[in-house]
Design a protein around this motif. Structure first.
Motif, short mmCIF file in Angstrom:
data_model
loop_
_atom_site.label_atom_id
_atom_site.label_comp_id
_atom_site.label_asym_id
_atom_site.label_seq_id
_atom_site.Cartn_x
_atom_site.Cartn_y
_atom_site.Cartn_z
N GLY B 14 0.83 -1.20 0.00
CA GLY B 14 0.00 0.00 0.00
C GLY B 14 0.86 1.26 0.00
N ALA B 15 1.92 1.26 0.83
CA ALA B 15 2.81 2.41 0.90
C ALA B 15 3.51 2.63 -0.43
CB ALA B 15 3.84 2.20 2.02
N LEU B 16 3.94 1.53 -1.07
CA LEU B 16 4.62 1.63 -2.36
C LEU B 16 3.68 2.20 -3.43
CD1 LEU B 16 7.16 1.07 -4.04
CD2 LEU B 16 6.34 -1.26 -4.39
N ALA B 17 2.41 1.75 -3.39
CA ALA B 17 1.42 2.26 -4.36
C ALA B 17 1.22 3.76 -4.18
CB ALA B 17 0.10 1.51 -4.19
N VAL B 18 1.10 4.20 -2.91
CA VAL B 18 0.92 5.63 -2.63
C VAL B 18 2.14 6.42 -3.10
CG1 VAL B 18 0.72 7.34 -0.78
CG2 VAL B 18 -0.67 5.26 -0.71
N TYR B 19 3.34 5.87 -2.83
CA TYR B 19 4.58 6.54 -3.25
C TYR B 19 4.62 6.68 -4.77
CZ TYR B 19 9.59 7.51 -3.63
OH TYR B 19 10.79 8.08 -3.92
N GLY B 20 4.26 5.61 -5.48
CA GLY B 20 4.27 5.64 -6.94
C GLY B 20 3.29 6.67 -7.49
N ILE B 21 2.09 6.69 -6.94
CA ILE B 21 1.08 7.66 -7.39
C ILE B 21 1.55 9.08 -7.09
CG2 ILE B 21 -1.27 8.50 -6.97
CD1 ILE B 21 -2.01 5.49 -6.50
N ALA B 22 2.20 9.25 -5.91
CA ALA B 22 2.71 10.58 -5.55
C ALA B 22 3.77 11.05 -6.54
CB ALA B 22 3.28 10.54 -4.13
N LEU B 23 4.67 10.14 -6.95
CA LEU B 23 5.70 10.49 -7.94
C LEU B 23 5.06 11.00 -9.23
CD1 LEU B 23 8.36 7.63 -7.67
CD2 LEU B 23 8.68 10.03 -7.10
N SER B 24 4.02 10.26 -9.71
CA SER B 24 3.35 10.68 -10.94
C SER B 24 2.66 12.02 -10.76
CB SER B 24 2.32 9.63 -11.37
OG SER B 24 2.99 8.49 -11.88
#
Lengths: 141, 120
Positions: B14-24
Motif C-alpha cells: 500500500g505504501a509503495l502504491a501511494v509513493y508511486g502515485i505521488a511520484l506521478s
C-alpha cells in the motif's frame, strides 16, 4: 536504441507504448495474466460446471493478451492488433455485462466481464474506453 | 502463512502504491528509492512465498492447492516486472506503473489469505 530526450522542441512520441500508455499496458498486462490464469484453473479443474462461462473467461484472457501485445508493440501492425483487441473487448464487456444483468441462468459462474466487471471493481468496463481513447489520441497524423 | 508477515506485506504494498502515485502526481520519474523499496517489498513477498510453499509441500492441505500456488507465484513475479517496465522509460508515468504492480500484487496477497483460511 531510442533517442534520449533532447529538449522542449522535440516532437511528441506517438507510440502507444510511451508515457501514460505504459500505465495502460501495465493494467492490461495484469488483466491478461489474471484472466488467463483464472480461466486455466477453471477449465482444468471444473470445466463441466459452467463450460460457457469458463470458455468466455479464456476468450477474455486471450483478448487481454492480444491487447497488451498490440499496445506494447510498434508499427501499424501492432496498432491494428490493438484496435481489434480493444474493440472486441469493448463489445465483449458490454454484451456479457448486459446479458449477465438480465439473465443469470446462462452464466452460473462469474467471468471477468460479468455484470460489466463488477468483480474487478468495474475496471474491465473502464479499460477499453481508455484503450480506445488512447489509440485515437496517439493515431498517426 | 504467517499473519503478521501478511499484514506487513500488505502495508508495504500500500505504501509503495501511494509513493508511486505521488511520484506521478508530482511529475517526477521513478527515483533510486522506487527501485530499492520495490526490491525490499519483493524480498518480503519472496520470504512469504517460501514459508507458504514449505507449509503446503510439508503437508498443510488446502481446498484449492493449485490456485493457491499460482497466486503465490504471481505475488512474487508481478512487482519486479512492473518496476522494470516503469524504470525502462523514465517519465512521470513510471510511478503509476509501479503503483499498478503494487495494487495487483496486493489483490493477489489478499486472495492468498482467503484461499489459506478456507483450508484452516
Amino acid at each position: 536504441m531510442p533517442e534520449p530526450a533532447s529538449g522542449p522542441a522535440r516532437e511528441p512520441v506517438r507510440a502507444t507504448s510511451s508515457g501514460p500508455g505504459r500505465v495502460l499496458i501495465a493494467v492490461y498486462g495484469v488483466f491478461a495474466l489474471s484472466a488467463t490464469a483464472r480461466a486455466g484453473v477453471q477449465i482444468a479443474t471444473r470445466f463441466s460446471e459452467a463450460p460457457l462461462a469458463y470458455l468466455l473467461s479464456a476468450l477474455a484472457g486471450v483478448v487481454y493478451i492480444l491487447a497488451t501485445i498490440g499496445l506494447a508493440g510498434h508499427g501499424p501492425g501492432a496498432r491494428r492488433l490493438a484496435w481489434a483487441a480493444v474493440g472486441f473487448e469493448m463489445v465483449g464487456v458490454l454484451t456479457v455485462g448486459t446479458l449477465t444483468v438480465f439473465d443469470t441462468a446462462d452464466f452460473p459462474d462469474d467471468t471477468v466481464w460479468s455484470v460489466f466487471g463488477r468483480g474487478y471493481g468495474f475496471v474491465p468496463l473502464v479499460l477499453p474506453v481508455l484503450g480506445l481513447w488512447w489509440l485515437r489520441h496517439t493515431r498517426p497524423r | 502463512m504467517i499473519g503478521a508477515l501478511w499484514v506487513v506485506v500488505l502495508v508495504a504494498l500500500g505504501a509503495l502504491a501511494v509513493y508511486g502515485i505521488a511520484l506521478s502526481a508530482l511529475n517526477r520519474p521513478p527515483d533510486v528509492w522506487t527501485k530499492r523499496v520495490a526490491g525490499a517489498v519483493t524480498a518480503l513477498l519472496l520470504v512469504q512465498a517460501v514459508i507458504a510453499a514449505v507449509q503446503v509441500f510439508g503437508g498443510v492441505t488446502l481446498p484449492e492447492t493449485s490456485t493457491f500456488l499460482i497466486y503465490l507465484v504471481v505475488s512474487v513475479c508481478v512487482l519486479p516486472i512492473a518496476t522494470q517496465f516503469a524504470t525502462a522509460e523514465p517519465t512521470r508515468w513510471g510511478g503509476a506503473v509501479v503503483a499498478v504492480g503494487a495494487i495487483a500484487t496486493a489483490v493477489a496477497v489478499w486472495r492468498l489469505d482467503g484461499l489459506w483460511a478456507a483450508g484452516a
